[in-house]
Motif scaffolding. Structure first.
Motif, PDB file in Angstrom:
ATOM      1  N   LEU A  14     -14.407  58.649  64.884  1.00  0.00           N
ATOM      2  CA  LEU A  14     -15.977  59.473  64.948  1.00  0.00           C
ATOM      3  C   LEU A  14     -15.871  60.750  63.979  1.00  0.00           C
ATOM      4  CD1 LEU A  14     -15.923  59.235  68.952  1.00  0.00           C
ATOM      5  CD2 LEU A  14     -17.127  58.104  67.424  1.00  0.00           C
ATOM      6  N   LEU A  15     -14.719  61.422  64.016  1.00  0.00           N
ATOM      7  CA  LEU A  15     -14.923  62.529  62.951  1.00  0.00           C
ATOM      8  C   LEU A  15     -13.525  62.620  62.430  1.00  0.00           C
ATOM      9  CD1 LEU A  15     -15.326  65.100  66.242  1.00  0.00           C
ATOM     10  CD2 LEU A  15     -16.824  64.435  64.238  1.00  0.00           C
ATOM     11  N   PRO A  16     -13.585  61.737  61.189  1.00  0.00           N
ATOM     12  CA  PRO A  16     -12.307  61.570  60.435  1.00  0.00           C
ATOM     13  C   PRO A  16     -11.690  62.994  60.025  1.00  0.00           C
ATOM     14  CG  PRO A  16     -14.229  60.383  59.559  1.00  0.00           C
ATOM     15  CD  PRO A  16     -14.627  61.263  60.564  1.00  0.00           C
ATOM     16  N   PRO A  17     -12.251  64.148  59.494  1.00  0.00           N
ATOM     17  CA  PRO A  17     -11.382  65.261  59.118  1.00  0.00           C
ATOM     18  C   PRO A  17     -10.574  65.761  60.222  1.00  0.00           C
ATOM     19  CG  PRO A  17     -13.703  65.402  58.077  1.00  0.00           C
ATOM     20  CD  PRO A  17     -13.503  63.990  58.983  1.00  0.00           C
ATOM     21  N   VAL A  18     -11.410  65.749  61.452  1.00  0.00           N
ATOM     22  CA  VAL A  18     -10.515  66.403  62.454  1.00  0.00           C
ATOM     23  C   VAL A  18      -9.202  65.664  62.840  1.00  0.00           C
ATOM     24  CG1 VAL A  18     -10.728  66.904  65.039  1.00  0.00           C
ATOM     25  CG2 VAL A  18     -12.657  67.434  63.408  1.00  0.00           C
ATOM     26  N   ALA A  19      -9.214  64.315  62.706  1.00  0.00           N
ATOM     27  CA  ALA A  19      -8.131  63.461  62.710  1.00  0.00           C
ATOM     28  C   ALA A  19      -6.997  63.690  61.897  1.00  0.00           C
ATOM     29  CB  ALA A  19      -8.418  61.874  62.793  1.00  0.00           C
ATOM     30  N   VAL A  20      -7.383  63.963  60.538  1.00  0.00           N
ATOM     31  CA  VAL A  20      -6.451  64.140  59.609  1.00  0.00           C
ATOM     32  C   VAL A  20      -5.690  65.476  59.626  1.00  0.00           C
ATOM     33  CG1 VAL A  20      -6.107  64.350  57.139  1.00  0.00           C
ATOM     34  CG2 VAL A  20      -7.664  62.470  57.940  1.00  0.00           C
ATOM     35  N   PHE A  21      -6.692  66.412  60.136  1.00  0.00           N
ATOM     36  CA  PHE A  21      -6.225  67.499  60.442  1.00  0.00           C
ATOM     37  C   PHE A  21      -5.247  67.722  61.427  1.00  0.00           C
ATOM     38  CE2 PHE A  21      -6.392  71.493  62.843  1.00  0.00           C
ATOM     39  CZ  PHE A  21      -5.813  72.580  61.876  1.00  0.00           C
ATOM     40  N   LEU A  22      -5.452  67.060  62.474  1.00  0.00           N
ATOM     41  CA  LEU A  22      -4.536  67.183  63.584  1.00  0.00           C
ATOM     42  C   LEU A  22      -3.260  66.331  63.438  1.00  0.00           C
ATOM     43  CD1 LEU A  22      -6.854  66.172  66.622  1.00  0.00           C
ATOM     44  CD2 LEU A  22      -5.731  68.431  66.182  1.00  0.00           C
ATOM     45  N   LEU A  30      -6.085  66.493  53.794  1.00  0.00           N
ATOM     46  CA  LEU A  30      -7.302  67.057  54.484  1.00  0.00           C
ATOM     47  C   LEU A  30      -8.147  67.131  53.489  1.00  0.00           C
ATOM     48  CD1 LEU A  30      -8.851  68.045  57.074  1.00  0.00           C
ATOM     49  CD2 LEU A  30      -7.928  70.278  56.383  1.00  0.00           C
ATOM     50  N   LEU A  31      -8.051  67.690  52.472  1.00  0.00           N
ATOM     51  CA  LEU A  31      -9.070  68.066  51.279  1.00  0.00           C
ATOM     52  C   LEU A  31      -9.594  66.650  50.715  1.00  0.00           C
ATOM     53  CD1 LEU A  31     -10.267  69.926  49.362  1.00  0.00           C
ATOM     54  CD2 LEU A  31      -8.293  69.527  47.698  1.00  0.00           C
ATOM     55  N   ILE A  32      -8.794  65.413  50.676  1.00  0.00           N
ATOM     56  CA  ILE A  32      -9.067  64.185  49.969  1.00  0.00           C
ATOM     57  C   ILE A  32     -10.263  63.746  51.085  1.00  0.00           C
ATOM     58  CG2 ILE A  32      -8.287  62.137  49.661  1.00  0.00           C
ATOM     59  CD1 ILE A  32      -5.981  62.863  48.471  1.00  0.00           C
ATOM     60  N   ASN A  33      -9.740  63.819  52.318  1.00  0.00           N
ATOM     61  CA  ASN A  33     -10.638  63.170  53.396  1.00  0.00           C
ATOM     62  C   ASN A  33     -11.892  64.106  53.539  1.00  0.00           C
ATOM     63  OD1 ASN A  33     -11.489  63.082  56.459  1.00  0.00           O
ATOM     64  ND2 ASN A  33     -10.313  61.192  55.686  1.00  0.00           N
ATOM     65  N   VAL A  34     -12.164  65.368  53.299  1.00  0.00           N
ATOM     66  CA  VAL A  34     -13.367  65.988  53.349  1.00  0.00           C
ATOM     67  C   VAL A  34     -14.077  65.628  52.270  1.00  0.00           C
ATOM     68  CG1 VAL A  34     -14.481  68.358  53.220  1.00  0.00           C
ATOM     69  CG2 VAL A  34     -12.427  67.865  54.702  1.00  0.00           C
ATOM     70  N   ILE A  35     -13.588  65.504  51.128  1.00  0.00           N
ATOM     71  CA  ILE A  35     -14.252  65.155  49.946  1.00  0.00           C
ATOM     72  C   ILE A  35     -14.920  63.587  50.140  1.00  0.00           C
ATOM     73  CG2 ILE A  35     -14.153  64.493  47.367  1.00  0.00           C
ATOM     74  CD1 ILE A  35     -12.149  66.763  47.163  1.00  0.00           C
ATOM     75  N   LEU A  36     -14.183  62.703  50.556  1.00  0.00           N
ATOM     76  CA  LEU A  36     -14.657  61.525  50.850  1.00  0.00           C
ATOM     77  C   LEU A  36     -15.676  61.565  51.915  1.00  0.00           C
ATOM     78  CD1 LEU A  36     -11.051  59.422  50.855  1.00  0.00           C
ATOM     79  CD2 LEU A  36     -13.067  59.227  49.142  1.00  0.00           C
ATOM     80  N   CYS A  37     -15.581  62.150  52.771  1.00  0.00           N
ATOM     81  CA  CYS A  37     -16.485  61.971  53.761  1.00  0.00           C
ATOM     82  C   CYS A  37     -17.812  62.632  53.391  1.00  0.00           C
ATOM     83  CB  CYS A  37     -16.125  62.985  54.963  1.00  0.00           C
ATOM     84  SG  CYS A  37     -15.000  62.050  56.265  1.00  0.00           S
ATOM     85  N   LEU A  38     -17.887  63.580  52.480  1.00  0.00           N
ATOM     86  CA  LEU A  38     -19.001  64.530  51.733  1.00  0.00           C
ATOM     87  C   LEU A  38     -19.750  63.435  50.908  1.00  0.00           C
ATOM     88  CD1 LEU A  38     -17.830  67.937  51.031  1.00  0.00           C
ATOM     89  CD2 LEU A  38     -19.283  67.254  52.956  1.00  0.00           C
TER      90      LEU A  38
END
Length: 54
Positions: A14-22, A30-38
């Motif tokens: 549901l919220l990939p960056p939140v899961a990576v952060f947790l 987290l940086l890679i995941n935010v870029i991929l999600c954007l």
């Protein structure tokens, strides 16, 4: 699979960056995941699932 990992998998869908952060905190994953999600949501979700399950 324990309850925490199952909850992280659901959050990763549901919220990939939140899961990576947790799972790994603020860092390279987290940086890679935010870029991929954007760019696209699906690669970000797959990366989050990979980080949560490794």
């Amino acid at each position: 699979m324990d309850t925490n990992k199952l909850l992280l998998v659901i959050i990763a869908i549901l919220l990939p960056p939140v899961a990576v952060f947790l799972k790994s905190g603020v860092g390279q994953d987290l940086l890679i995941n935010v870029i991929l999600c954007l760019l696209f949501f699906i690669p970000g979700m797959l990366h989050a699932l990979w980080v949560v399950t490794k």
